[in-house]
Motif scaffolding. Structure first.
Motif, PDB file in Angstrom:
ATOM      1  N   ALA A  29     -43.721 -37.270 -12.958  1.00 20.00           N
ATOM      2  CA  ALA A  29     -43.961 -38.146 -11.818  1.00 20.00           C
ATOM      3  C   ALA A  29     -45.111 -39.108 -12.079  1.00 20.00           C
ATOM      4  O   ALA A  29     -45.041 -40.285 -11.768  1.00 20.00           O
ATOM      5  CB  ALA A  29     -44.257 -37.309 -10.572  1.00 20.00           C
ATOM      6  N   VAL A  30     -46.202 -38.591 -12.647  1.00 21.12           N
ATOM      7  CA  VAL A  30     -47.395 -39.399 -12.880  1.00 21.12           C
ATOM      8  C   VAL A  30     -48.034 -38.952 -14.183  1.00 21.12           C
ATOM      9  O   VAL A  30     -48.195 -37.758 -14.405  1.00 21.12           O
ATOM     10  CB  VAL A  30     -48.419 -39.224 -11.727  1.00 21.12           C
ATOM     11  N   PRO A  31     -48.396 -39.873 -15.066  1.00 23.80           N
ATOM     12  CA  PRO A  31     -49.067 -39.461 -16.300  1.00 23.80           C
ATOM     13  C   PRO A  31     -50.373 -38.745 -15.988  1.00 23.80           C
ATOM     14  O   PRO A  31     -51.139 -39.169 -15.126  1.00 23.80           O
ATOM     15  CB  PRO A  31     -49.326 -40.794 -17.019  1.00 23.80           C
ATOM     16  N   ALA A  32     -50.622 -37.643 -16.672  1.00 20.68           N
ATOM     17  CA  ALA A  32     -51.841 -36.880 -16.444  1.00 20.68           C
ATOM     18  C   ALA A  32     -52.975 -37.426 -17.299  1.00 20.68           C
ATOM     19  O   ALA A  32     -52.762 -37.861 -18.430  1.00 20.68           O
ATOM     20  CB  ALA A  32     -51.608 -35.413 -16.787  1.00 20.68           C
ATOM     21  N   PRO A  33     -54.203 -37.426 -16.771  1.00 13.00           N
ATOM     22  CA  PRO A  33     -55.351 -37.817 -17.578  1.00 13.00           C
ATOM     23  C   PRO A  33     -55.675 -36.733 -18.591  1.00 13.00           C
ATOM     24  O   PRO A  33     -55.053 -35.673 -18.611  1.00 13.00           O
ATOM     25  CB  PRO A  33     -56.463 -37.948 -16.534  1.00 13.00           C
ATOM     26  N   SER A  34     -56.653 -37.000 -19.430  1.00 17.36           N
ATOM     27  CA  SER A  34     -57.074 -35.993 -20.394  1.00 17.36           C
ATOM     28  C   SER A  34     -57.509 -34.742 -19.648  1.00 17.36           C
ATOM     29  O   SER A  34     -58.252 -34.819 -18.666  1.00 17.36           O
ATOM     30  CB  SER A  34     -58.236 -36.524 -21.239  1.00 17.36           C
ATOM     31  N   PRO A  35     -57.048 -33.567 -20.087  1.00 16.47           N
ATOM     32  CA  PRO A  35     -57.331 -32.352 -19.325  1.00 16.47           C
ATOM     33  C   PRO A  35     -58.765 -31.875 -19.508  1.00 16.47           C
ATOM     34  O   PRO A  35     -59.420 -32.153 -20.513  1.00 16.47           O
ATOM     35  CB  PRO A  35     -56.350 -31.343 -19.916  1.00 16.47           C
ATOM     36  N   LEU A  36     -59.230 -31.135 -18.521  1.00 15.65           N
ATOM     37  CA  LEU A  36     -60.463 -30.378 -18.655  1.00 15.65           C
ATOM     38  C   LEU A  36     -60.168 -29.117 -19.450  1.00 15.65           C
ATOM     39  O   LEU A  36     -59.028 -28.665 -19.522  1.00 15.65           O
ATOM     40  CB  LEU A  36     -60.994 -29.977 -17.279  1.00 15.65           C
ATOM     41  N   VAL A  37     -61.195 -28.530 -20.008  1.00 14.97           N
ATOM     42  CA  VAL A  37     -61.075 -27.230 -20.662  1.00 14.97           C
ATOM     43  C   VAL A  37     -62.085 -26.310 -20.000  1.00 14.97           C
ATOM     44  O   VAL A  37     -63.279 -26.620 -19.942  1.00 14.97           O
ATOM     45  CB  VAL A  37     -61.331 -27.323 -22.176  1.00 14.97           C
ATOM     46  N   VAL A  38     -61.610 -25.181 -19.461  1.00 13.15           N
ATOM     47  CA  VAL A  38     -62.477 -24.270 -18.718  1.00 13.15           C
ATOM     48  C   VAL A  38     -62.210 -22.840 -19.156  1.00 13.15           C
ATOM     49  O   VAL A  38     -61.228 -22.548 -19.846  1.00 13.15           O
ATOM     50  CB  VAL A  38     -62.250 -24.386 -17.195  1.00 13.15           C
TER      51      VAL A  38
END
Length: 271
Positions: A29-38
């Motif tokens: 649906a929408v391109p995701a931004p760079s993910p967080l790492v937790v």
């Protein structure tokens, strides 16, 4: 496999079975931004559908997700999805579409849902998992948002270990145990010493909110009386795929019977 939804309301929670149709994938649906790492290396993908308003909500969520993951891992362990997808919607229509809800339903008071496209209990896998936040979530206080985020994250983590016919009151009570800081019991808490029941969650108005509180209190009682590990065992025995009845789960997880459990529950409620 039917889609599974667990919804968090602004004034309570409810377990909902969604239609079998697969909702739109948030990844397409929408391109995701760079993910967080937790946590221990989990990735978190934050998807904003509502412009500046939902960008701000996701900024707040990004600041809280590490603590939410830590709380869930502390209680449940680390054997769950390595990727966490969180979508913030900007309109009721987007919320319904992303969550796969019935557009004819009344969803105005829902803050967030945790949803999976499918669950494979035999192989301990859930596909298409995501948390979807409703437009109204932007108005939540910081504390309320942290509670909702952690509550929904527990549902996501426990998805493959939670049967579709699990007792809702225990599913929701344990999620609140993980998410909510303990507070003193209110006056009159011991007026009803019966065990919680799913019907309590279906009552209207304040009675419904009280039902959710009692489910939360029961989870706290089990942890206080038998230990946190015992609460986790009770969830697995009472809510897991192929679970037996509640009395059997109590005997296996807590090494006691219903009569003794009820007596100790009543004592805990009276302080």
């Amino acid at each position: 496999m039917a889609v599974v939804l667990i919804t968090e309301l602004l004034g309570g929670s409810a377990l909902v079975a969604a239609p079998a149709a697969t909702p739109p994938s948030p990844r397409s649906a929408v391109p995701a931004p760079s993910p967080l790492v937790v946590g221990d290396g989990r990735t978190v993908r934050l998807i904003s559908l509502g412009g500046d308003r939902t960008d701000g909500l996701l900024t707040r969520i990004a600041g809280d997700i590490g603590d939410a993951v830590a709380a869930v891992e502390k209680f449940w362990g680390t054997d769950w999805d390595r990727e966490i997808v969180i979508i913030a919607t900007g309109s009721p229509q987007e919320f319904v579409a992303q969550a796969g809800l019935d557009p004819r339903g009344q969803w105005q008071d829902i803050a967030a849902v945790s949803v999976a496209d499918q669950v494979d209990f035999a192989h301990h896998r859930a596909g298409g998992q995501r948390m979807v936040f409703a437009p109204g979530a932007v108005a939540m206080s910081d504390q309320a948002l942290r509670i909702v985020l952690t509550h929904e994250l527990f549902h996501l983590a426990a998805r493959a270990d939670t049967a579709l016919d699990a007792p809702r009151w225990l599913v929701e009570g344990v999620a609140d145990f993980v998410a909510r800081p303990p507070t003193p019991l209110p006056p009159g808490a011991a007026a009803d010493t019966g065990l919680p029941a799913d019907a309590d969650l279906d009552a209207a108005g304040p009675l419904r909110a009280h039902g959710y509180d009692r489910a939360w209190w029961f989870a706290r009682f089990v942890a206080d009386t038998y230990g946190v590990d015992a609460l986790r065992r009770l969830y697995t025995e009472a809510c897991g795929p192929g679970h037996g009845d509640f009395a059997t789960a109590v005997r296996r997880a807590l090494n006691t019977d219903i009569a003794e459990l009820r007596a100790r529950w009543a004592q805990w409620l009276t302080g």
